[in-house]
Design a protein around this motif. Structure first.
Motif, PDB file in Angstrom:
ATOM      1  N   SER A 189     106.176  28.932  28.914  1.00 46.65           N
ATOM      2  CA  SER A 189     107.111  27.829  29.158  1.00 46.65           C
ATOM      3  C   SER A 189     106.358  26.598  29.659  1.00 46.65           C
ATOM      4  O   SER A 189     105.294  26.707  30.258  1.00 46.65           O
ATOM      5  CB  SER A 189     108.188  28.238  30.155  1.00 46.65           C
ATOM      6  N   THR A 205     107.313  22.056  30.593  1.00 44.89           N
ATOM      7  CA  THR A 205     108.332  21.005  30.662  1.00 44.89           C
ATOM      8  C   THR A 205     107.953  19.886  29.707  1.00 44.89           C
ATOM      9  O   THR A 205     106.957  19.193  29.929  1.00 44.89           O
ATOM     10  CB  THR A 205     108.450  20.449  32.092  1.00 44.89           C
ATOM     11  N   THR A 214     113.437  21.478  28.429  1.00 47.73           N
ATOM     12  CA  THR A 214     113.003  22.859  28.300  1.00 47.73           C
ATOM     13  C   THR A 214     112.050  22.973  27.117  1.00 47.73           C
ATOM     14  O   THR A 214     112.328  22.424  26.054  1.00 47.73           O
ATOM     15  CB  THR A 214     114.211  23.791  28.057  1.00 47.73           C
ATOM     16  N   TYR A 226     108.696  25.551  25.190  1.00 45.93           N
ATOM     17  CA  TYR A 226     107.849  26.736  25.098  1.00 45.93           C
ATOM     18  C   TYR A 226     106.755  26.438  24.093  1.00 45.93           C
ATOM     19  O   TYR A 226     106.950  25.660  23.165  1.00 45.93           O
ATOM     20  CB  TYR A 226     108.643  27.959  24.623  1.00 45.93           C
TER      21      TYR A 226
END
Length: 165
Positions: free
Chosen positions: A39, A41, A57, A59
């Motif tokens: 993950s 930001t 969000t 990934y």
């Protein structure tokens, strides 16, 4: 895991492979594709004034120099659109030289109030961020008022594949 950046080993005929060599050169390579993505930001900024109150969000997966990124940006109820061209932070610096962008990805932008979708293309515009363009001309970049004036619940989602620096 989601990231594998080990330089592959050059093997010698007759060499006995150790467990640590096997793990670093084969197991970890396979895990980069099969484990959960890492993950990060995907920070949304702009060329003049940064937008605020967006849920960001993201990934990514890295295998050697191959980076695959997924982003989702959602405008909150008290969001501000900022001003200028939007930029989204990359998780890993891109191998970038102006005018030679080979990386790209698809982006879907949704205007919640009008229930309208616009498709765009994401590509690195620097070593550390991407920009989004949409059909028309190459100057149609996504920004505070393009392709529409951004408001609560509007979204930007997409994927990008590029070469790491």
């Amino acid at each position: 895991m989601g990231t594998w950046t080990t330089t592959p080993r050059t093997w010698v005929a007759g060499e006995v492979v150790t467990a640590s060599q096997f793990n670093a050169n084969l197991r970890d390579f396979g895990r980069a594709f099969s484990d959960a993505w890492t993950s990060y930001t995907p920070t949304l900024t702009a060329s003049t004034t940064n937008p605020t109150n967006w849920t960001q969000t993201g990934y990514f997966m890295q295998v050697g120099k191959l980076v695959v990124v997924k982003i989702r940006l959602v405008a909150g109820a008290s969001m501000t659109a900022g001003s200028g061209t939007y930029r989204v932070a990359l998780p890993v610096n891109a191998a970038y030289t102006a005018g030679t962008e080979f990386a790209s990805g698809g982006v879907e932008m949704w205007d919640a109030s009008a229930n309208t979708i616009q498709i765009g293309i994401a590509s690195p515009r620097n070593t550390d961020y991407l920009q989004i363009t949409y059909p028309g001309t190459t100057t149609n970049t996504v920004g505070n008022a393009a392709p529409w004036t951004w408001a609560a619940n509007d979204t930007i989602t997409g994927t990008l594949t590029y070469e790491a620096a």
